[in-house]
Write a protein that holds these residues in place. Sequence first.
Motif, PDB file in Angstrom:
ATOM      1  N   GLN A 249       0.904  -1.320  -0.033  1.00 16.10           N
ATOM      2  CA  GLN A 249       0.075  -0.070  -0.109  1.00 16.10           C
ATOM      3  C   GLN A 249       0.670   1.252   0.100  1.00 16.10           C
ATOM      4  OE1 GLN A 249      -3.713   0.833  -0.130  1.00 16.10           O
ATOM      5  NE2 GLN A 249      -3.807  -1.381  -0.590  1.00 16.10           N
ATOM      6  N   LEU A 250       0.893   1.998  -1.113  1.00 13.72           N
ATOM      7  CA  LEU A 250       1.715   3.277  -1.230  1.00 13.72           C
ATOM      8  C   LEU A 250       0.733   4.500  -1.624  1.00 13.72           C
ATOM      9  CD1 LEU A 250       4.810   2.168  -3.194  1.00 13.72           C
ATOM     10  CD2 LEU A 250       4.506   2.347  -0.930  1.00 13.72           C
ATOM     11  N   ASN A 251       0.841   5.342  -0.869  1.00 13.27           N
ATOM     12  CA  ASN A 251       0.091   6.574  -1.348  1.00 13.27           C
ATOM     13  C   ASN A 251      -1.424   6.375  -1.651  1.00 13.27           C
ATOM     14  OD1 ASN A 251       3.011   7.241  -2.122  1.00 13.27           O
ATOM     15  ND2 ASN A 251       2.093   9.048  -1.693  1.00 13.27           N
ATOM     16  N   GLY A 252      -2.004   5.681  -0.595  1.00  6.77           N
ATOM     17  CA  GLY A 252      -3.518   5.558  -0.753  1.00  6.77           C
ATOM     18  C   GLY A 252      -3.963   4.406  -1.594  1.00  6.77           C
ATOM     19  N   GLY A 253      -3.187   3.345  -2.149  1.00  2.00           N
ATOM     20  CA  GLY A 253      -3.511   2.354  -2.904  1.00  2.00           C
ATOM     21  C   GLY A 253      -2.431   1.462  -2.967  1.00  2.00           C
ATOM     22  N   PRO A 254      -2.616   0.406  -3.968  1.00  2.00           N
ATOM     23  CA  PRO A 254      -1.876  -0.384  -4.256  1.00  2.00           C
ATOM     24  C   PRO A 254      -0.496   0.029  -5.186  1.00  2.00           C
ATOM     25  CG  PRO A 254      -3.498  -0.843  -5.786  1.00  2.00           C
ATOM     26  CD  PRO A 254      -3.811   0.131  -4.726  1.00  2.00           C
ATOM     27  N   GLY A 255       0.807  -0.359  -4.703  1.00  2.16           N
ATOM     28  CA  GLY A 255       1.758   0.185  -5.469  1.00  2.16           C
ATOM     29  C   GLY A 255       2.874  -0.913  -5.450  1.00  2.16           C
ATOM     30  N   ILE A 256       4.154  -0.887  -6.182  1.00  5.99           N
ATOM     31  CA  ILE A 256       5.204  -1.899  -6.264  1.00  5.99           C
ATOM     32  C   ILE A 256       6.409  -1.355  -5.613  1.00  5.99           C
ATOM     33  CG2 ILE A 256       6.315  -3.152  -7.986  1.00  5.99           C
ATOM     34  CD1 ILE A 256       3.947  -3.109  -9.806  1.00  5.99           C
ATOM     35  N   VAL A 257       6.980  -2.166  -5.080  1.00  3.90           N
ATOM     36  CA  VAL A 257       8.520  -1.724  -4.405  1.00  3.90           C
ATOM     37  C   VAL A 257       9.254  -2.632  -4.747  1.00  3.90           C
ATOM     38  CG1 VAL A 257       9.821  -1.111  -2.061  1.00  3.90           C
ATOM     39  CG2 VAL A 257       7.431  -0.492  -2.437  1.00  3.90           C
ATOM     40  N   VAL A 258      10.348  -2.696  -5.283  1.00  2.00           N
ATOM     41  CA  VAL A 258      11.454  -3.526  -5.637  1.00  2.00           C
ATOM     42  C   VAL A 258      12.404  -3.232  -4.683  1.00  2.00           C
ATOM     43  CG1 VAL A 258      13.449  -4.093  -7.358  1.00  2.00           C
ATOM     44  CG2 VAL A 258      10.987  -3.200  -8.038  1.00  2.00           C
ATOM     45  N   PHE A 259      13.011  -4.372  -4.082  1.00  2.00           N
ATOM     46  CA  PHE A 259      13.854  -4.579  -3.042  1.00  2.00           C
ATOM     47  C   PHE A 259      15.137  -5.203  -3.419  1.00  2.00           C
ATOM     48  CE2 PHE A 259      10.126  -4.006  -0.767  1.00  2.00           C
ATOM     49  CZ  PHE A 259      10.014  -3.363   0.134  1.00  2.00           C
ATOM     50  N   SER A 260      16.375  -4.660  -2.927  1.00  2.43           N
ATOM     51  CA  SER A 260      17.727  -5.362  -3.040  1.00  2.43           C
ATOM     52  C   SER A 260      17.994  -5.883  -1.619  1.00  2.43           C
ATOM     53  CB  SER A 260      18.779  -4.528  -3.486  1.00  2.43           C
ATOM     54  OG  SER A 260      19.956  -5.439  -3.406  1.00  2.43           O
ATOM     55  N   GLY A 261      17.623  -7.234  -1.205  1.00  2.00           N
ATOM     56  CA  GLY A 261      17.648  -7.634   0.114  1.00  2.00           C
ATOM     57  C   GLY A 261      16.424  -6.916   0.726  1.00  2.00           C
ATOM     58  N   ARG A 262      16.631  -6.310   1.885  1.00  2.00           N
ATOM     59  CA  ARG A 262      15.686  -5.409   2.520  1.00  2.00           C
ATOM     60  C   ARG A 262      15.682  -3.848   2.150  1.00  2.00           C
ATOM     61  NH1 ARG A 262      12.305  -7.780   6.373  1.00  2.00           N
ATOM     62  NH2 ARG A 262      12.471 -10.138   6.639  1.00  2.00           N
ATOM     63  N   THR A 263      16.476  -3.505   1.290  1.00  3.93           N
ATOM     64  CA  THR A 263      16.640  -2.197   1.042  1.00  3.93           C
ATOM     65  C   THR A 263      15.719  -1.741  -0.170  1.00  3.93           C
ATOM     66  OG1 THR A 263      18.951  -2.171   1.758  1.00  3.93           O
ATOM     67  CG2 THR A 263      18.258  -0.243   0.378  1.00  3.93           C
ATOM     68  N   PRO A 264      14.870  -0.900  -0.289  1.00  7.39           N
ATOM     69  CA  PRO A 264      13.930  -0.588  -1.325  1.00  7.39           C
ATOM     70  C   PRO A 264      14.856   0.243  -2.307  1.00  7.39           C
ATOM     71  CG  PRO A 264      13.682   0.911   0.628  1.00  7.39           C
ATOM     72  CD  PRO A 264      14.478   0.112   1.042  1.00  7.39           C
ATOM     73  N   VAL A 265      14.684  -0.076  -3.348  1.00  7.50           N
ATOM     74  CA  VAL A 265      15.406   0.585  -4.398  1.00  7.50           C
ATOM     75  C   VAL A 265      14.637   1.423  -5.912  1.00  7.50           C
ATOM     76  CG1 VAL A 265      17.593  -0.994  -4.590  1.00  7.50           C
ATOM     77  CG2 VAL A 265      15.597  -1.750  -5.784  1.00  7.50           C
ATOM     78  N   VAL A 266      13.411   0.713  -5.707  1.00  7.71           N
ATOM     79  CA  VAL A 266      12.405   1.515  -6.786  1.00  7.71           C
ATOM     80  C   VAL A 266      11.194   1.465  -6.173  1.00  7.71           C
ATOM     81  CG1 VAL A 266      11.259   1.331  -8.833  1.00  7.71           C
ATOM     82  CG2 VAL A 266      13.684   0.776  -8.723  1.00  7.71           C
ATOM     83  N   ALA A 267      10.212   2.380  -6.158  1.00  5.91           N
ATOM     84  CA  ALA A 267       8.907   2.434  -5.992  1.00  5.91           C
ATOM     85  C   ALA A 267       8.059   2.969  -6.976  1.00  5.91           C
ATOM     86  CB  ALA A 267       8.491   3.354  -4.698  1.00  5.91           C
ATOM     87  N   ILE A 268       6.910   2.311  -7.242  1.00  6.57           N
ATOM     88  CA  ILE A 268       6.259   2.375  -8.521  1.00  6.57           C
ATOM     89  C   ILE A 268       4.620   2.672  -8.207  1.00  6.57           C
ATOM     90  CG2 ILE A 268       5.704   1.561 -10.758  1.00  6.57           C
ATOM     91  CD1 ILE A 268       8.004  -0.088 -10.881  1.00  6.57           C
ATOM     92  N   THR A 269       4.059   3.700  -8.553  1.00  7.75           N
ATOM     93  CA  THR A 269       2.678   3.715  -8.426  1.00  7.75           C
ATOM     94  C   THR A 269       1.793   4.024  -9.908  1.00  7.75           C
ATOM     95  OG1 THR A 269       2.972   6.174  -7.956  1.00  7.75           O
ATOM     96  CG2 THR A 269       2.637   4.730  -6.067  1.00  7.75           C
ATOM     97  N   LEU A 270       0.783   3.293  -9.957  1.00  6.72           N
ATOM     98  CA  LEU A 270       0.211   3.266 -11.227  1.00  6.72           C
ATOM     99  C   LEU A 270      -1.164   3.912 -11.106  1.00  6.72           C
ATOM    100  CD1 LEU A 270       0.612  -0.735 -11.860  1.00  6.72           C
ATOM    101  CD2 LEU A 270       2.045   1.427 -12.612  1.00  6.72           C
TER     102      LEU A 270
END
Length: 294
Positions: A249-270
């Motif tokens: 859940q990102l910014n009030g709705g579903p989003g995608i987070v890509v992690f390297s291990g447990r470190t976020p490297v990309v966040a995507i909202t559609l």
Amino acid sequence: MAGGTAVDQPEAERVFSQHRGLLQAVAYRVLGSVVDAEDVVQDAWLRWSRVDVVSVDDPEGYLVRTATRLAIDRLRSAQVRRESYVGPWLPEPMMTSPDIAEDVALADSVSTAMLLVLEALAPLERAVFVLREAFGYSYAEIAGFVDRSEPTVRQVGRRARQAVEARRHRYDADQGTRQRATERFLAASLGGDLQALMEVLAPDVVLVSDGGGLAPAPRKAIHGLDLVSRALVTFAGRMPPDPSARVLQLNGGPGIVVFSGRTPVVAITLHLVDGAVEAIHLVSNPEKLGGVEW
């Protein structure tokens, strides 16, 4: 409203803790930055900790007024910094709870699409709009928060609302539709399935990437079904070490987070129109991913 010098520290901490979430929510919507919002909340606490809280008749009003004024001041300097930002600027993604997603108005007010629209407003206009439209404060209350007359605040609010309506896009709000589209988008991207990806995207889709000069990202928005889909497949083929991708859940709705291990490297909202993805906001600037966690 407040006086005296004796500060009841445990009581001050208790009252502030009750309102911390509200102050963070207000500051984030005014600033579009998790880091700056956290700084505002911390500064508000420093001021509150020096107040005789027993003599404050309306703690919420006092704290919201303090946080709002701090946020307006910070936004003025932030807007100057953003003029020299490398590539497109996007709001910092922030994890939100499912109950926010269930409130359409509240979810819309924290979406990256709305936060981008709010960037066009002057700091005072943005604060008035947020306090009125997202949190439902009366114009009389807001006038006290921003130290303006009520007629002035009404005029500012009307001007801000007109500007927002002229710029905003009406995206799909249904959470089920957004969830399914997000899952299909993720599966097609990770699988490198160009055809499946193109079936999720609208013909006039636009991809905006914010790397801030600190992560690889296009310096301009990419437009059109073919170019965007190919860019996404290329991006998916450059996954970081120990990669994983999750729908959160990102910014009030579903989003995608890509992690390297447990470190976020990309966040995507559609952002969808009639079930198809019309806008993609991709943040890879590592300094903007502090509001996302495993």
